[in-house]
Write a protein that holds these residues in place. Structure first.
Motif, PDB file in Angstrom:
ATOM      1  N   GLU A 245      65.312  57.651  39.072  1.00  0.00           N
ATOM      2  CA  GLU A 245      64.352  58.749  39.161  1.00  0.00           C
ATOM      3  C   GLU A 245      62.932  58.238  39.373  1.00  0.00           C
ATOM      4  O   GLU A 245      62.109  58.906  40.003  1.00  0.00           O
ATOM      5  CB  GLU A 245      64.415  59.600  37.890  1.00  0.00           C
ATOM      6  N   SER A 246      62.633  57.059  38.822  1.00  0.00           N
ATOM      7  CA  SER A 246      61.283  56.504  38.969  1.00  0.00           C
ATOM      8  C   SER A 246      61.111  55.760  40.285  1.00  0.00           C
ATOM      9  O   SER A 246      60.007  55.328  40.621  1.00  0.00           O
ATOM     10  CB  SER A 246      60.969  55.564  37.803  1.00  0.00           C
ATOM     11  N   GLY A 247      62.200  55.593  41.039  1.00  0.00           N
ATOM     12  CA  GLY A 247      62.142  54.880  42.311  1.00  0.00           C
ATOM     13  C   GLY A 247      62.383  53.389  42.196  1.00  0.00           C
ATOM     14  O   GLY A 247      62.257  52.646  43.172  1.00  0.00           O
ATOM     15  N   ASP A 248      62.743  52.927  40.983  1.00  0.00           N
ATOM     16  CA  ASP A 248      62.990  51.501  40.757  1.00  0.00           C
ATOM     17  C   ASP A 248      64.460  51.201  41.080  1.00  0.00           C
ATOM     18  O   ASP A 248      65.295  51.026  40.195  1.00  0.00           O
ATOM     19  CB  ASP A 248      62.672  51.135  39.312  1.00  0.00           C
ATOM     20  N   ILE A 249      64.768  51.155  42.377  1.00  0.00           N
ATOM     21  CA  ILE A 249      66.150  50.994  42.831  1.00  0.00           C
ATOM     22  C   ILE A 249      66.715  49.635  42.442  1.00  0.00           C
ATOM     23  O   ILE A 249      67.894  49.510  42.082  1.00  0.00           O
ATOM     24  CB  ILE A 249      66.242  51.180  44.366  1.00  0.00           C
ATOM     25  N   LYS A 250      65.881  48.602  42.484  1.00  0.00           N
ATOM     26  CA  LYS A 250      66.347  47.258  42.163  1.00  0.00           C
ATOM     27  C   LYS A 250      66.929  47.183  40.760  1.00  0.00           C
ATOM     28  O   LYS A 250      68.036  46.670  40.561  1.00  0.00           O
ATOM     29  CB  LYS A 250      65.192  46.262  42.294  1.00  0.00           C
ATOM     30  N   ASN A 251      66.216  47.721  39.780  1.00  0.00           N
ATOM     31  CA  ASN A 251      66.705  47.661  38.403  1.00  0.00           C
ATOM     32  C   ASN A 251      67.835  48.652  38.158  1.00  0.00           C
ATOM     33  O   ASN A 251      68.716  48.407  37.328  1.00  0.00           O
ATOM     34  CB  ASN A 251      65.555  47.902  37.426  1.00  0.00           C
ATOM     35  N   ALA A 252      67.832  49.780  38.885  1.00  0.00           N
ATOM     36  CA  ALA A 252      68.954  50.723  38.768  1.00  0.00           C
ATOM     37  C   ALA A 252      70.237  50.049  39.237  1.00  0.00           C
ATOM     38  O   ALA A 252      71.289  50.143  38.576  1.00  0.00           O
ATOM     39  CB  ALA A 252      68.673  51.981  39.582  1.00  0.00           C
ATOM     40  N   CYS A 253      70.157  49.356  40.364  1.00  0.00           N
ATOM     41  CA  CYS A 253      71.329  48.651  40.885  1.00  0.00           C
ATOM     42  C   CYS A 253      71.779  47.550  39.927  1.00  0.00           C
ATOM     43  O   CYS A 253      72.981  47.309  39.749  1.00  0.00           O
ATOM     44  CB  CYS A 253      71.021  48.051  42.251  1.00  0.00           C
ATOM     45  N   ALA A 254      70.817  46.880  39.286  1.00  0.00           N
ATOM     46  CA  ALA A 254      71.162  45.812  38.339  1.00  0.00           C
ATOM     47  C   ALA A 254      71.993  46.363  37.191  1.00  0.00           C
ATOM     48  O   ALA A 254      72.935  45.710  36.713  1.00  0.00           O
ATOM     49  CB  ALA A 254      69.891  45.150  37.819  1.00  0.00           C
ATOM     50  N   VAL A 255      71.672  47.588  36.738  1.00  0.00           N
ATOM     51  CA  VAL A 255      72.437  48.209  35.658  1.00  0.00           C
ATOM     52  C   VAL A 255      73.849  48.552  36.142  1.00  0.00           C
ATOM     53  O   VAL A 255      74.842  48.309  35.438  1.00  0.00           O
ATOM     54  CB  VAL A 255      71.726  49.470  35.133  1.00  0.00           C
ATOM     55  N   TYR A 256      73.956  49.119  37.345  1.00  0.00           N
ATOM     56  CA  TYR A 256      75.276  49.461  37.872  1.00  0.00           C
ATOM     57  C   TYR A 256      76.132  48.204  38.081  1.00  0.00           C
ATOM     58  O   TYR A 256      77.347  48.218  37.841  1.00  0.00           O
ATOM     59  CB  TYR A 256      75.138  50.217  39.192  1.00  0.00           C
ATOM     60  N   ILE A 257      75.516  47.126  38.514  1.00  0.00           N
ATOM     61  CA  ILE A 257      76.244  45.869  38.700  1.00  0.00           C
ATOM     62  C   ILE A 257      76.736  45.352  37.359  1.00  0.00           C
ATOM     63  O   ILE A 257      77.875  44.858  37.243  1.00  0.00           O
ATOM     64  CB  ILE A 257      75.346  44.831  39.403  1.00  0.00           C
ATOM     65  N   LEU A 258      75.910  45.478  36.318  1.00  0.00           N
ATOM     66  CA  LEU A 258      76.332  45.075  34.976  1.00  0.00           C
ATOM     67  C   LEU A 258      77.522  45.904  34.514  1.00  0.00           C
ATOM     68  O   LEU A 258      78.502  45.362  33.967  1.00  0.00           O
ATOM     69  CB  LEU A 258      75.167  45.228  33.994  1.00  0.00           C
ATOM     70  N   LEU A 259      77.457  47.215  34.738  1.00  0.00           N
ATOM     71  CA  LEU A 259      78.585  48.082  34.364  1.00  0.00           C
ATOM     72  C   LEU A 259      79.850  47.670  35.095  1.00  0.00           C
ATOM     73  O   LEU A 259      80.951  47.666  34.527  1.00  0.00           O
ATOM     74  CB  LEU A 259      78.246  49.542  34.695  1.00  0.00           C
ATOM     75  N   SER A 260      79.712  47.329  36.364  1.00  0.00           N
ATOM     76  CA  SER A 260      80.865  46.920  37.156  1.00  0.00           C
ATOM     77  C   SER A 260      81.486  45.646  36.596  1.00  0.00           C
ATOM     78  O   SER A 260      82.709  45.535  36.468  1.00  0.00           O
ATOM     79  CB  SER A 260      80.444  46.718  38.615  1.00  0.00           C
ATOM     80  N   LYS A 261      80.659  44.683  36.237  1.00  0.00           N
ATOM     81  CA  LYS A 261      81.159  43.419  35.680  1.00  0.00           C
ATOM     82  C   LYS A 261      81.856  43.631  34.348  1.00  0.00           C
ATOM     83  O   LYS A 261      82.792  42.913  34.004  1.00  0.00           O
ATOM     84  CB  LYS A 261      79.997  42.440  35.504  1.00  0.00           C
ATOM     85  N   GLU A 262      81.371  44.639  33.584  1.00  0.00           N
ATOM     86  CA  GLU A 262      81.980  44.926  32.283  1.00  0.00           C
ATOM     87  C   GLU A 262      83.190  45.845  32.408  1.00  0.00           C
ATOM     88  O   GLU A 262      83.826  46.186  31.414  1.00  0.00           O
ATOM     89  CB  GLU A 262      80.944  45.560  31.349  1.00  0.00           C
ATOM     90  N   GLY A 263      83.500  46.267  33.645  1.00  0.00           N
ATOM     91  CA  GLY A 263      84.631  47.160  33.853  1.00  0.00           C
ATOM     92  C   GLY A 263      84.389  48.569  33.374  1.00  0.00           C
ATOM     93  O   GLY A 263      85.337  49.296  33.054  1.00  0.00           O
TER      94      GLY A 263
END
Length: 280
Positions: A245-263
């Protein structure tokens, strides 16, 4: 009613022009319910010379305080009330560019025992890069102080707490932070306190802050939860949403990548990640 008046001289070494217009702020500093007066009066000495800023704080009660001198090597200084009564912020931060930017401010709180404003916390780090839509500061360090360092006291004499004090009445402070918007420094302090026994309560505070429109405060708390429990998909999803929502796509993607790694990346989050172009 007897008035309390004390003055500070803020010495600023800077080649930049300083606004010479006096400013008056009103804020209850001594917790008596009556707004106190903070007068800021910049005084320019001469071109390419040091500048001074006189601050007069007129309190509605109390004993006299000792005047002091604040110095800013960067030439940046600002004084403003905190978000609640009894708080004053002295801000030395430099927010001009990424290379020279610096987060640096002190939080003073009214001490009933000492009948004066005492240094409570000091926050340093790197402010968010607005050009990249960053929401949160990085490399943040928060220090709490155990002595009563008055406004203008010599920094070298400040006594830093070796560890954060215990929160004896946990229910009380949780209830307090779920009644109002908390400032950045309180979110950072809570984040520094993060531990497994406090995690559920800090999640409640984070959810409340997000709901009342304090995304930065919520994100700081959510981020601290993720460090303890990266598998918490609800918190991670909320954090990614705030970043997005704040436009910080880089950190948003980092969170989604972390979720993916954790399954823990469910279909909705996969769709959100794909919409943003995140690779995971």
């Amino acid at each position: 009613m007897k008035k309390q008046i004390f003055c500070l001289l803020i010495l600023v070494s800077s080649l930049t022009e300083i606004n010479l217009h006096a400013t008056t702020l009103r804020h209850d500093l001594d917790l008596d319910g009556i707004p106190d007066i903070i007068d800021l009066s910049p005084l320019k000495i001469g071109k390419d010379q040091a500048s001074k800023q006189k601050i007069s704080i007129i309190l509605s009660r109390g004993k006299n305080n000792t005047p002091g001198i604040l110095e800013s090597e960067s030439g940046n200084i600002d004084v403003y009330p905190g978000t609640s009564a009894g708080e004053l912020i002295i801000d030395y931060s430099v927010r001009s560019s990424r290379d020279s930017s610096e987060l640096n401010y002190d939080v003073y709180q009214w001490s009933k025992m000492n009948e004066t404003l005492c240094l409570h916390a000091s926050v340093t780090g790197t402010p968010p890069n607005q050009l990249e839509n960053e929401l949160l500061p990085t490399d943040v360090k928060i220090r709490l102080f155990e002595d009563c360092s008055r406004v203008g006291a010599v920094p070298s004499r400040r006594i830093v707490m070796k560890s954060l004090p215990r929160l004896d009445d946990q229910k009380s402070w949780v209830a307090n932070y779920m009644k109002r918007k908390i400032p950045e420094w309180i979110a950072l302090e809570l984040s520094a306190r993060m531990s497994a026994p406090l995690m559920e309560d800090i999640k409640k505070i984070a959810n409340y802050q997000a709901n009342i429109g304090n995304p930065a405060g919520a994100a700081i708390l959510y981020r601290s939860v993720i460090k303890i429990n990266p598998k918490d998909s609800q918190v991670a999803s909320s954090l990614a949403h705030i970043y997005n929502e704040s436009g910080d796509i880089k950190n948003a993607c980092a969170v989604y990548i972390l979720l993916s790694k954790e399954g823990e990346l469910d279909k909705d989050n996969k769709d959100h990640a794909a919409e943003m172009g995140c690779s995971h």
